[in-house]
Design a protein around this motif. Structure first.
Motif, PDB file in Angstrom:
ATOM      1  N   LYS A 106      16.186 -16.606  57.701  1.00 16.63           N
ATOM      2  CA  LYS A 106      17.768 -16.400  57.521  1.00 16.63           C
ATOM      3  C   LYS A 106      18.574 -17.161  58.351  1.00 16.63           C
ATOM      4  O   LYS A 106      19.597 -17.836  58.049  1.00 16.63           O
ATOM      5  CB  LYS A 106      17.860 -14.945  57.549  1.00 16.63           C
ATOM      6  N   GLU A 107      18.160 -17.410  59.756  1.00 11.09           N
ATOM      7  CA  GLU A 107      18.977 -17.954  60.411  1.00 11.09           C
ATOM      8  C   GLU A 107      18.568 -19.470  60.691  1.00 11.09           C
ATOM      9  O   GLU A 107      19.292 -20.368  61.709  1.00 11.09           O
ATOM     10  CB  GLU A 107      19.038 -17.110  61.789  1.00 11.09           C
ATOM     11  N   GLY A 154      21.288  -9.703  49.746  1.00  7.36           N
ATOM     12  CA  GLY A 154      21.381 -10.751  50.648  1.00  7.36           C
ATOM     13  C   GLY A 154      19.915 -10.831  50.958  1.00  7.36           C
ATOM     14  O   GLY A 154      18.783 -10.375  50.495  1.00  7.36           O
ATOM     15  N   PRO A 155      19.791 -11.944  51.681  1.00  8.32           N
ATOM     16  CA  PRO A 155      18.347 -12.530  52.002  1.00  8.32           C
ATOM     17  C   PRO A 155      17.412 -11.505  52.689  1.00  8.32           C
ATOM     18  O   PRO A 155      16.177 -11.760  52.479  1.00  8.32           O
ATOM     19  CB  PRO A 155      18.720 -13.811  53.002  1.00  8.32           C
ATOM     20  N   LEU A 156      17.742 -10.528  53.691  1.00 13.03           N
ATOM     21  CA  LEU A 156      16.829  -9.712  54.308  1.00 13.03           C
ATOM     22  C   LEU A 156      16.432  -8.906  53.318  1.00 13.03           C
ATOM     23  O   LEU A 156      15.207  -8.501  53.725  1.00 13.03           O
ATOM     24  CB  LEU A 156      17.695  -9.324  55.299  1.00 13.03           C
ATOM     25  N   PRO A 209      11.643 -12.524  58.573  1.00 10.99           N
ATOM     26  CA  PRO A 209      12.859 -12.598  57.706  1.00 10.99           C
ATOM     27  C   PRO A 209      14.058 -13.314  58.641  1.00 10.99           C
ATOM     28  O   PRO A 209      14.811 -14.250  57.975  1.00 10.99           O
ATOM     29  CB  PRO A 209      12.914 -11.373  57.196  1.00 10.99           C
ATOM     30  N   THR A 210      14.277 -12.737  59.682  1.00 10.09           N
ATOM     31  CA  THR A 210      15.504 -13.082  60.495  1.00 10.09           C
ATOM     32  C   THR A 210      15.387 -14.562  60.973  1.00 10.09           C
ATOM     33  O   THR A 210      16.251 -15.489  60.655  1.00 10.09           O
ATOM     34  CB  THR A 210      15.592 -12.066  61.568  1.00 10.09           C
ATOM     35  N   THR A 224      24.505 -11.533  56.211  1.00 11.20           N
ATOM     36  CA  THR A 224      24.305 -11.166  54.829  1.00 11.20           C
ATOM     37  C   THR A 224      25.716 -11.112  54.254  1.00 11.20           C
ATOM     38  O   THR A 224      26.907 -10.992  54.855  1.00 11.20           O
ATOM     39  CB  THR A 224      23.789  -9.889  54.881  1.00 11.20           C
ATOM     40  N   ALA A 277      25.228 -16.899  59.260  1.00  6.75           N
ATOM     41  CA  ALA A 277      23.985 -16.581  58.524  1.00  6.75           C
ATOM     42  C   ALA A 277      23.897 -14.923  58.084  1.00  6.75           C
ATOM     43  O   ALA A 277      22.935 -14.582  57.837  1.00  6.75           O
ATOM     44  CB  ALA A 277      22.830 -16.891  59.174  1.00  6.75           C
TER      45      ALA A 277
END
Length: 669
Positions: A347-348, A665-667, A343-344, A176, A174
């Motif tokens: 993301k994960e 990236g998603p973060l 967020p993490t 970035t 997962a």
């Protein structure tokens, strides 16, 4: 009431604190280099910055030129913090004298030699192989929080390599895109690292996770082993809690009700987003105080603060057979995260195995591999299989003539555009060399340091950016690495890891088995090994940011001997019934103090004024200021190595390409 951290002199002798070991800090955290001490023994210097008195019986490391082998307190020591603290307290410049130019000019100056700083230099050099780059850092080693500790057991055993900070690659599937790009270019394959680890070693020896209900929390100390598959009623029956608390725990882990009947799933999640996990258990579930005491340190190792600050919505996301119970009756869909999750966590959420991949030295392997590729002669091996056992020559890091130079123990004290930010074509950076302020010029500067320090270094930041950067408050942490003669007592107790419910050190665990190249981790209980302890000094009862500030002050004022005493005492209480003798079995100790540790990401309930629907402060804080760009995981923010890499790539793009923002990236979305 007796202070639980107070040292008992008689017990200190029993624990072996009178015996010389290879890693004891005789300075109680105040040893400083001669130049730094001189600079900070100025009028108004606080206790931490006072000049040291060197004891006659000082034990020196066998190789003072090699930072991982150095004795004593590591990480954010007084030496590294003295100049930043003097800047913060406005007592540096009145005594610093006029800056002196070195005459050096670089294409890029990077402030900070951690993962983000080295990633920025590596990325810049990839785009411009002929570039000249200078990296400055206030610490005495590269890596920032990604620190390596080394031990050399007796009897001719090979070195034990351990991490002193940034531990592993969490959920690498997962990561970035920028983080994955760096791993690919370094030749790091997380799946191969996972395959070479001995993840099943401890379980095969009957050793599992546990909870140690300590005397700081309960009237009676008791170890409870959390054997996988063991039903909740069985381990709950062993807890030294009040009978009502036992019933409450059985309910929480068994069949809790729907605490919010009549609400939709979105409304339930919004309700959880306004609560901490302790608040959910106490105010909504109405549990006995012993339950709150039992769960207090559940999130501490991963997040840096306790259940009283950890969001209930993230606790729901992390619930399993032993953690964060009480949510089953809500009927929430666990196939996807809530938009209120941090967020993490989002993301994960769907990341596959392996969950964790690591080198024996943690993520400093990544830093060393980057440095070895940029600086000729630094390492004898720069690939993933050989980096752990390679030899390193720190003497070449700042060699004249190198295209990339790293200047350690050189805290930056100023950064300024050469002209107005909108039209500047370069910048000037000042740093303290131990005696005076020196300046270098650069076409571009990347601030990959603690973002909260940047307002003290750049004078003309816009007010909104200045305020946003000041909000980047890091979470303080303590990581202790202890060399043990063997780990027989751990096996006799049937544990590999213990969570303490209220003592200073919240986690004690044996090193994860990790082999790479020619390095082999200990696999037999009679072999020497390293154990790791974690302490989270965040003050409870307030927000993570406020608790971090208060906890950091308390941490800096804590003498090393108190930390060592706590290590010896807690390991004895945990392992004594298995035959552990601290005076005999502890052969070395290194304490890695991170007063400025994790970059805390935005999370509920503390950031609901802008998260998840508003504009986060980091979006303002990380704006480019003329020829000065901002990196570090603080600028994301997230306490993950890939976040540091992503921030570095963004900063490089801003200086090399221009203000147009690439995909981050998603973060950072």
């Amino acid at each position: 009431m007796t202070d639980p951290h107070e040292i008992n002199p008689r017990k200190a002798l029993e624990l072996g604190m009178d015996r010389p070991i290879s890693r004891r800090d005789f300075f109680d955290g105040v040893i400083t280099a001669t130049g730094i001490a001189a600079a900070c023994s100025l009028p108004g210097a606080d206790r931490e910055d006072a000049p040291p008195t060197l004891p006659e019986d000082l034990e020196l490391s066998p190789d003072m030129s090699y930072p991982p082998s150095r004795t004593g307190l590591r990480g954010d020591t007084a030496e590294t913090l003295s100049v930043p603290h003097a800047l913060r307290d406005h007592r540096f410049w009145p005594y610093a004298g006029a800056p002196e130019p070195t005459g050096e000019h670089y294409d890029l100056v990077v402030v900070g030699a951690g993962i983000s700083g080295l990633s920025a230099a590596h990325r810049w050099l990839e785009r411009d192989p002929a570039a000249r780059i200078l990296i400055l850092d206030n610490h005495d080693d590269i890596g920032g929080h990604a620190l390596r500790n080394e031990f050399r057991p007796a009897a001719g055993k090979g070195p034990l390599v351990a991490y002193g900070g940034s531990r592993s690659m969490e959920r690498p599937s997962a990561w970035t895109p920028e983080g994955k790009d760096l791993l690919a270019k370094l030749g790091i394959h997380p799946e191969r690292l996972a395959e070479s680890s001995g993840r099943g070693l401890y379980a095969s020896l009957g050793m599992h996770d546990s909870v140690f209900c300590d005397r700081e929390t309960f009237p009676e100390e008791r170890l409870v082993v959390l054997t996988p598959g063991r039903s909740a009623p069985r381990w709950i029956a062993e807890l030294p809690v009040a009978e009502r608390a036992r019933r409450d725990l059985l309910m929480l882990y068994g069949d809790p009700p729907d605490w919010f009947p009549g609400l939709s799933a979105e409304e339930k999640q919004a309700r959880l987003a306004r609560l901490t996990y302790s608040g959910f258990l106490g105010d909504v579930c109405g549990v006995h105080p012993d339950v709150l005491a039992f769960v207090r340190t559940m999130p501490s190792d991963e997040w840096g603060y306790g259940s009283d600050a950890f969001g209930a919505i993230d606790a729901w996301a992390g619930a399993d057979e032993h953690r964060y119970a009480g949510f089953q009756g809500l009927g929430l869909d666990r196939s996807k995260p809530s938009r209120y999750n941090s967020p993490t966590v989002i993301k994960e959420w769907d990341a596959g195995e392996p969950r964790v991949c690591r080198f024996p030295e943690g993520n400093q392997a990544i830093v060393r591999m980057m440095a070895a590729r940029m600086i000729p002669g630094f390492a004898t091996n720069a690939d993933a299989r050989g980096v752990t056992t390679a030899s390193f020559d720190y003497g070449v890091l700042d060699r004249p003539g190198n295209r990339v130079r790293v200047r350690l123990s050189s805290p930056v004290v100023s950064a300024a555009n050469d002209g107005l930010p909108g039209t500047a074509t370069g910048a000037t950076v000042g740093y303290f060399d131990g005696e005076r302020v020196r300046t270098v010029r650069a076409s571009g500067v990347i601030m990959a340091c603690w973002n909260s320090m940047i307002p003290y270094l750049i004078d003309d930041l816009p007010p909104a950016q200045h305020a946003a950067l000041r909000r980047a408050v890091k979470v303080p942490l303590l990581y202790a690495t202890v060399q043990l003669r063997d780990w027989r007592a751990w096996r006799r107790m049937g544990i590999r890891r213990a969570r303490f419910t209220g003592a200073r050190w919240c986690v004690a665990e044996l090193d994860d088995p990790a082999d790479t190249g020619g390095y082999r981790c200990p696999r037999r209980p009679e072999e020497p090994i390293t154990a790791h302890l974690v302490a989270t000094p965040v003050t409870p009862g307030v927000s993570p940011a406020d608790g971090s500030i208060a906890g950091r002050y308390a941490l800096i004022e804590t003498p090393y001997e108190h930390l060592e005493y706590g290590i010896r005492d807690q390991l004895t209480r945990l392992l004594g019934p298995g035959g552990f003798d601290a005076a005999r079995d502890i052969e070395a100790i290194t304490v890695n103090r991170w007063g400025h540790g994790y970059a805390p990401e935005y999370a509920t309930p503390w950031d609901l004024d802008f998260y998840p629907d508003g504009r986060p402060p980091a979006a303002v804080a990380r704006r480019t200021h003329g020829r000065i760009a901002i990196a570090n995981s603080d600028s994301v923010p997230a306490a993950r190595a890939d976040a540091a890499v992503t921030a570095a790539y963004r900063a490089v793009d801003e200086l090399q390409i221009g203000p147009a923002r690439p995909s981050l990236g998603p973060l950072l979305a």
